[in-house]
Design a protein around this motif. Structure first.
Motif, short mmCIF file in Angstrom:
data_model
loop_
_atom_site.label_atom_id
_atom_site.label_comp_id
_atom_site.label_asym_id
_atom_site.label_seq_id
_atom_site.Cartn_x
_atom_site.Cartn_y
_atom_site.Cartn_z
N ARG A 1 33.15 -25.86 -42.76
CA ARG A 1 33.97 -24.74 -43.22
C ARG A 1 34.49 -23.92 -42.04
O ARG A 1 35.64 -23.47 -42.03
CB ARG A 1 33.14 -23.85 -44.15
N ALA A 2 33.63 -23.71 -41.05
CA ALA A 2 34.05 -22.94 -39.87
C ALA A 2 35.14 -23.66 -39.10
O ALA A 2 36.05 -23.03 -38.55
CB ALA A 2 32.85 -22.68 -38.97
N GLU A 3 35.06 -24.97 -39.04
CA GLU A 3 36.10 -25.76 -38.34
C GLU A 3 37.47 -25.56 -38.98
O GLU A 3 38.49 -25.54 -38.28
CB GLU A 3 35.70 -27.25 -38.39
N LEU A 4 37.49 -25.36 -40.30
CA LEU A 4 38.77 -25.19 -41.00
C LEU A 4 39.27 -23.75 -40.99
O LEU A 4 40.46 -23.52 -41.24
CB LEU A 4 38.61 -25.64 -42.46
N SER A 5 38.39 -22.80 -40.73
CA SER A 5 38.77 -21.39 -40.78
C SER A 5 39.63 -21.01 -39.57
O SER A 5 39.41 -21.49 -38.45
CB SER A 5 37.52 -20.52 -40.83
N THR A 6 40.57 -20.12 -39.81
CA THR A 6 41.41 -19.61 -38.72
C THR A 6 41.03 -18.18 -38.31
O THR A 6 41.63 -17.60 -37.42
CB THR A 6 42.90 -19.62 -39.15
N ASP A 7 40.03 -17.63 -38.98
CA ASP A 7 39.59 -16.27 -38.71
C ASP A 7 38.35 -16.31 -37.82
O ASP A 7 37.30 -16.84 -38.22
CB ASP A 7 39.27 -15.58 -40.03
N ARG B 1 36.15 -29.56 -32.56
CA ARG B 1 37.21 -29.19 -31.61
C ARG B 1 37.65 -27.74 -31.75
O ARG B 1 38.22 -27.16 -30.81
CB ARG B 1 38.42 -30.10 -31.83
N MET B 2 37.44 -27.13 -32.92
CA MET B 2 37.95 -25.78 -33.17
C MET B 2 36.84 -24.72 -33.11
O MET B 2 37.06 -23.57 -33.49
CB MET B 2 38.63 -25.73 -34.55
N LEU B 3 35.66 -25.11 -32.64
CA LEU B 3 34.55 -24.17 -32.56
C LEU B 3 34.16 -23.95 -31.10
O LEU B 3 34.31 -24.84 -30.27
CB LEU B 3 33.34 -24.70 -33.34
N ALA B 4 33.66 -22.76 -30.82
CA ALA B 4 33.23 -22.41 -29.46
C ALA B 4 31.81 -21.84 -29.51
O ALA B 4 31.39 -21.31 -30.54
CB ALA B 4 34.19 -21.37 -28.87
N PRO B 5 31.08 -21.95 -28.40
CA PRO B 5 29.70 -21.45 -28.38
C PRO B 5 29.57 -19.98 -28.78
O PRO B 5 28.55 -19.60 -29.37
CB PRO B 5 29.28 -21.66 -26.92
N GLU B 6 30.59 -19.17 -28.50
CA GLU B 6 30.47 -17.75 -28.84
C GLU B 6 30.52 -17.50 -30.36
O GLU B 6 30.19 -16.40 -30.82
CB GLU B 6 31.56 -16.93 -28.15
N HIS B 7 30.94 -18.50 -31.12
CA HIS B 7 30.93 -18.35 -32.58
C HIS B 7 29.52 -18.55 -33.16
O HIS B 7 29.26 -18.15 -34.29
CB HIS B 7 31.87 -19.39 -33.23
N PHE B 8 28.64 -19.16 -32.41
CA PHE B 8 27.37 -19.65 -32.93
C PHE B 8 26.24 -18.66 -32.66
O PHE B 8 26.07 -18.18 -31.54
CB PHE B 8 27.06 -21.00 -32.29
N ARG B 9 25.45 -18.35 -33.72
CA ARG B 9 24.30 -17.45 -33.58
C ARG B 9 23.11 -17.98 -34.38
O ARG B 9 23.29 -18.49 -35.49
CB ARG B 9 24.61 -16.04 -34.08
N VAL B 10 21.94 -17.83 -33.81
CA VAL B 10 20.70 -18.09 -34.54
C VAL B 10 19.83 -16.85 -34.38
O VAL B 10 19.53 -16.44 -33.26
CB VAL B 10 19.95 -19.33 -34.00
N ILE B 11 19.44 -16.25 -35.51
CA ILE B 11 18.68 -15.00 -35.50
C ILE B 11 17.33 -15.25 -36.18
O ILE B 11 17.27 -15.76 -37.30
CB ILE B 11 19.44 -13.88 -36.24
N LEU B 12 16.26 -14.86 -35.49
CA LEU B 12 14.91 -14.97 -36.03
C LEU B 12 14.40 -13.56 -36.30
O LEU B 12 14.22 -12.77 -35.37
CB LEU B 12 14.00 -15.69 -35.04
N LEU B 13 14.18 -13.25 -37.59
CA LEU B 13 13.73 -11.91 -37.99
C LEU B 13 12.24 -11.92 -38.27
O LEU B 13 11.72 -12.80 -38.96
CB LEU B 13 14.47 -11.48 -39.27
N GLU B 14 11.55 -10.93 -37.73
CA GLU B 14 10.11 -10.79 -37.96
C GLU B 14 9.80 -9.31 -38.21
O GLU B 14 10.19 -8.45 -37.42
CB GLU B 14 9.32 -11.29 -36.75
#
Length: 453
Positions: free
Chosen positions: A168-174, A213-226
């Motif tokens: 879905r993120a690959e298709l998004s333009t936002d 091809r349309m994704l960049a590392p800055e789009h990606f997040r992994v959050i661990l909540l404790e």
């Protein structure tokens, strides 16, 4: 002297043979095991091939190696790699019967197990090894948005949502929409949460740099909540600090002291902050199966059933409980942890004890737990081990973790399959189980559906 023929004939007639009474057949002692996890299977194997009538009841037709379930959820392994039909596992024992059914109660007066369908099952000894489930602490409505990791279905659901979010993120333009879809939130900083966070971080960064091809590392997040002050609270602080550093090197944002206030498919609210997300995973705590309510006793420490030194349920001499279901006390006076090694050791002990009690009349000795160490894997080349008196971390701990988990798999076939796939993944970083079900569109809302809601 005269001889009377009638008298002679009477004297020569043989006496009728006395009827032979057949000895009464002795009924075999019946042992019923609820659950075919680590503990239940260990009991069944000890009782296999004996002169006991054993019945194993489980609501699923397969046993599951739960410690590696997170790898199914992150596309490293397939479900069949870590599971096997119960009938195949126990099929070689002629005295063991397997039943696919759900337990709904226990009749302690008549010594019967009540099922959701079919006739009740009678027992002379009952072993409850029904495990645990995730505890949502009164927010069961969060379960649909934040699945845990207890079943294959949940692992596949997480995998579908995770992989489909990338598509879905690959298709998004936002850019903001991309970032929201590619944000994974793991709730709970125990071993499951840490393992999931590290595995998702590795998978996501590999896919972004190689396959999208349309994704960049800055789009990606992994959050661990404790919610607590630190992750992996059951481990020494120096191992916790090491795990936190390793996760942060992998790009995981470790947020401690954050109480979760709201969970939905699109966002998590924690510590007053709203985090938009495409994937939420629950690992914040477990509670025992409903065994306490089946028995009509008060559950302790997350609903666990109190047991004595020989693992008998208090007040029920014919009923035992083991594993996550049971609240056993160790030699240090503390409750035994809900770990696979505890369940397996209890199962092996109890199988031998029940066999000796029913067949030889031997009274069992108290159960003693031998701590083999507590472990958690963080990522590639990073794991921790706590053996009580000493600790281990880093690459050696990671190799030891891998060896132990391969050894604990149910049979040689599974050990070989998992070993080959791990070696291949180590060399190539590829994950062969990256499959999305064609009906998985319901797992993650599309951009249009997201904006409408």
């Amino acid at each position: 002297m005269s001889f009377h023929p009638d008298t002679a004939s009477l004297q020569q007639t043989p006496k009728p043979a006395r009827a032979t009474l057949k000895p009464e057949t002795t009924r075999k002692q019946r042992v019923v095991i609820i659950g075919a996890g680590f503990g239940g299977l260990a009991v069944a194997r000890e009782l296999g091939g004996t002169d006991l009538e054993v019945t194993v009841i489980d609501r699923r037709n397969h046993n599951l190696f739960q410690p590696l379930l997170y790898q199914v959820a992150t596309a490293a392994l397939s479900p069949a790699d870590i599971s096997e039909p119960i009938r195949r596992t126990l099929g070689r024992y002629a005295n063991i019967k397997v039943m696919l059914a759900e337990v709904v109660g226990i009749d302690k007066l008549e010594n019967r197990v009540l099922l959701d369908h079919g006739a009740p099952v009678s027992f002379d000894r009952l072993i409850i090894a029904s495990g645990s489930e995730y505890n949502y602490f009164g927010h069961d409505d969060w379960r649909a948005a934040a699945p845990g990791l207890k079943t294959i279905h949940e692992a596949r659901l997480i995998r579908h949502r995770l992989l489909l979010a990338f598509e879905r993120a690959e298709l998004s333009t936002d850019p903001e929409e991309k970032k929201a879809l590619l944000t994974s939130v793991i709730i709970g900083g125990g071993p499951t949460g840490v393992e999931m966070a590290g595995a998702i971080a590795e998978l996501g960064r590999f896919m972004i740099t190689r396959d999208f091809r349309m994704l960049a590392p800055e789009h990606f997040r992994v959050i661990l909540l404790e919610a607590g002050p630190r992750i992996l609270a059951a481990f020494p602080e120096k191992l916790t600090a090491y795990a936190t550093r390793e996760l942060e090197k992998m790009g995981v944002e470790v947020m401690t002291g954050r109480m979760v206030e709201e969970v939905s498919r699109e966002a998590v609210v924690a510590g007053g902050e709203t985090i938009r997300t495409g994937n939420v995973i629950w690992g914040a705590g477990v509670k025992a199966s409903p065994a306490a309510s089946w028995l009509g006793v008060e559950g302790k420490a997350g609903g666990r059933v109190p047991v004595g030194p020989d693992l008998r349920v208090e007040g029920s001499p014919a009923i035992f409980a083991i594993g996550d279901t049971a609240l056993g006390i160790g030699e240090d006076g503390k409750p035994l942890p809900a770990l696979a090694q505890v369940a397996k050791q209890q199962g092996q002990y109890l199988g031998r004890a029940v066999r000796a009690e029913l067949l030889d009349g031997t009274k069992p000795q108290p159960f003693h737990f031998h701590n083999r160490g507590n472990t958690a894997v963080i990522g590639r080349h990073a794991a921790i081990f706590d053996f009580g008196t000493w600790q281990m971390k880093g690459r050696i701990a990671w190799l030891l973790w891998a060896l132990i988990h391969v050894y604990l798999l149910v049979n040689f076939e599974k050990r070989l399959l998992v070993t080959v796939q791990w070696i291949w993944r180590y060399l190539t970083r590829q994950r062969g189980a990256r499959l999305i079900d064609e009906n998985a569109s319901a797992f993650v809302p599309s951009t249009t559906q997201r904006s409408e809601t």
